[in-house]
Design an enzyme around this catalytic site. Structure first.
Site, PDB file in Angstrom:
ATOM      1  CE  LYS A 184       5.821  -4.398  12.138  1.00 20.09           C
ATOM      2  NZ  LYS A 184       4.757  -4.817  11.223  1.00 20.09           N
ATOM      3  CG  HIS A 239       4.372  -6.203  16.739  1.00 23.94           C
ATOM      4  ND1 HIS A 239       3.527  -5.752  15.734  1.00 23.94           N
ATOM      5  CD2 HIS A 239       4.391  -5.212  17.660  1.00 23.94           C
ATOM      6  CE1 HIS A 239       3.058  -4.564  16.054  1.00 23.94           C
ATOM      7  NE2 HIS A 239       3.567  -4.209  17.219  1.00 23.94           N
ATOM      8  CG  ASN A 240       2.396  -7.268  12.260  1.00 21.90           C
ATOM      9  OD1 ASN A 240       3.042  -6.561  13.029  1.00 21.90           O
ATOM     10  ND2 ASN A 240       2.211  -6.946  11.000  1.00 21.90           N
ATOM     11  CD  GLU A 256      -1.363  -4.863  14.644  1.00 25.06           C
ATOM     12  OE1 GLU A 256      -1.971  -4.727  13.567  1.00 25.06           O
ATOM     13  OE2 GLU A 256      -0.189  -4.478  14.824  1.00 25.06           O
TER      14      GLU A 256
END
Length: 484
Positions: free
Chosen positions: A185, A188-189, A192
């Site tokens: 996660k 993932h960020n 992003e």
């Protein structure tokens, strides 16, 4: 003592927790127990959504008693001390075999620490990354759980019931043990951050170069969203650029203060990559760009520094080609950002002993999460064809896209530099691309320098061994003990 009627519980009923509880309650087979430190929020959720059939609790003991065994609770509270406090309270009322899930944005070393401590009580602890924001929590997020194999047996069906669906598949998979879920996660960020910065740079170049209004650029992004750049972030960029401020009548983007916030996950991604020795330059530059934007006092002073002599404009006859160049540069840089992110996941898995399926990760990011994009299918295809693919962007699909966009990418970076328009993510992504494809890098000179001032030694290309030059002596070369 209340009847143990709920199969899942949620602790922490702010917006994310409330929406997740509603999502769980809306799925067939789920009965949801709810608890909040302040009962007022519990009552509000009960009053506003009687159809959910929530089982409320005033105390942790009531909460535990209302859950069927093995008890399963998802914590949705602020990271750090508040999370530790809730974990400690649940451990006091749970039993061996029960499951505590942290669904917040925890730093993965904290998850590793917590999992180890909770495991000693016989209780399972799961760190689960949940992406998609408030809407995702309610309608279907992308979920990245870690934890033990035992916990996944109970937790898997529950999480599959609430996850987003992409091409018929739920966007959740058992990522790996202890901190693996929160690690993925985090990356993932980080991706992003890079994706958003690249889009912002594309917008800035088009606006400054062509003079088009935000509304006109919105239409460009909407058109891009019909092709290979199709993604949630491109879609919402068009929406933001179309928005007009009701108070001033100006485009909303022109009245928003140009200082981007950050909650830490971008910095964690970069810091972790540095410790793992993985270059994530696109993510790093995106993170630094937010930091730079947040120092108006420095920008005010530095605004007087000289820039290019001539103002940058694109002629009307060249506008369409320039916009297409920016599109191709955006796509190429995006490929680099994802390639770097998956490099970090691979390195983290090796470092921490996680068996992470990179193809499965790309699939669960296809729906629910912020970076959901059409081209994640191509990433899944690449890892399906070559599971041990060392560099994602060398897969045939991406190599072709980079080849096709390379000339445009270079033109855009040159144009940005000549025009004095900051494009750190575009520029660093191209530099990384050129660095990783280079036959030979100037690192040889760096090693020579290191050996000169610190006797750090070096290796040679023509024979095995480790060597040191006697720089302060007669400058002969000697074979040195390999300390690396």
């Amino acid at each position: 003592m209340p009847e143990a009627s709920a199969n899942i519980g949620v602790v922490g009923l702010a917006v994310m927790g409330s929406n997740l509880a509603r999502n769980l309650a809306s799925r067939e087979g789920n009965t949801v127990a709810i608890f909040n430190r302040s009962y007022e929020k519990t009552q509000t959720l009960l009053d506003e959504h009687p159809e959910a059939g929530f089982v409320p609790a005033h105390t942790y003991q009531e909460f535990a008693d209302s859950l069927q065994k093995p008890r399963t609770a998802i914590i949705m509270v602020k990271a750090g001390g508040p999370t530790d406090a809730v974990i400690n309270s649940l451990v006091e009322v749970f039993e061996p075999g029960d499951i505590i899930v942290d669904g917040g944005n925890a730093y993965f070393p904290d998850t590793i620490r917590r999992e180890k401590a909770v495991r000693e009580t016989g209780i399972n602890f799961v760190g689960a990354g949940i992406s998609g924001g408030e809407e995702g929590a309610l309608l279907g997020p992308s979920i990245m759980p870690g934890g033990s194999d035992e916990s996944w047996i109970t937790l898997g069906p529950i999480l599959r019931s609430i996850a987003a669906i992409a091409e018929g598949e739920p966007c959740v998979t058992h990522v790996g043990h202890d901190g693996a879920g929160h690690f993925v996660k985090m990356v993932h960020n980080g991706i992003e951050y890079a994706d958003m910065q690249l889009i912002a740079e594309a917008y800035d170049l088009i606006r400054r170069g062509t003079g088009k209004s935000p509304a006109e650029i919105a239409e460009i992004f909407a058109e891009w969203n019909k092709g290979e750049l199709e993604s949630y972030l491109i879609e919402i960029t068009a929406e933001v650029l179309r928005q007009v401020d009701a108070e001033t009548g100006k485009p909303l983007v022109d009245v928003i203060l140009d200082q981007a916030g950050a909650k830490g996950t971008g910095a964690w991604t970069v810091q972790t990559a540095l410790s793992l020795g993985v270059p994530v330059s696109g993510i790093a530059e995106a993170t630094f760009a937010r930091s730079l934007s947040s120092h108006p006092e420095q920008r005010a002073v530095a605004g007087a520094l000289p820039g290019p002599d001539e103002e940058f404009t694109v002629s009307a006859s060249d506008t369409d080609q320039f916009i297409e160049d920016v599109r191709l540069a955006l796509y190429a840089s995006k490929i680099v950002a994802y390639s770097q992110g998956f490099d970090e996941i691979r390195a983290g898995a090796a470092e921490y002993g996680w068996n992470i399926d990179l193809g499965a990760i790309s699939k669960i990011w296809r729906g629910g999460c912020i970076i959901r994009a059409q081209f994640l299918n191509r990433i899944a295809d690449a890892y399906a064809a070559t599971p041990d693919l060392p560099v994602l962007m060398t897969a045939p699909y991406f190599a072709e896209a980079l080849t096709r966009g390379q000339a445009s990418w270079r033109r855009v970076v040159v144009t940005a530099a000549q025009a004095g328009i900051p494009a750190p993510a575009f520029s660093s992504s191209l530099s990384y691309y050129d660095g990783i494809r280079a036959d030979r890098l100037p690192a040889a000179l760096v090693q020579g320098q290191r050996d000169f001032f610190g006797a750090h030694t070096y290796k040679r290309i023509d024979k095995p061994g480790t060597f040191h030059t006697l720089w302060s002596g007669d400058r002969t070369e000697i074979e040195a003990e390999d300390t690396h």
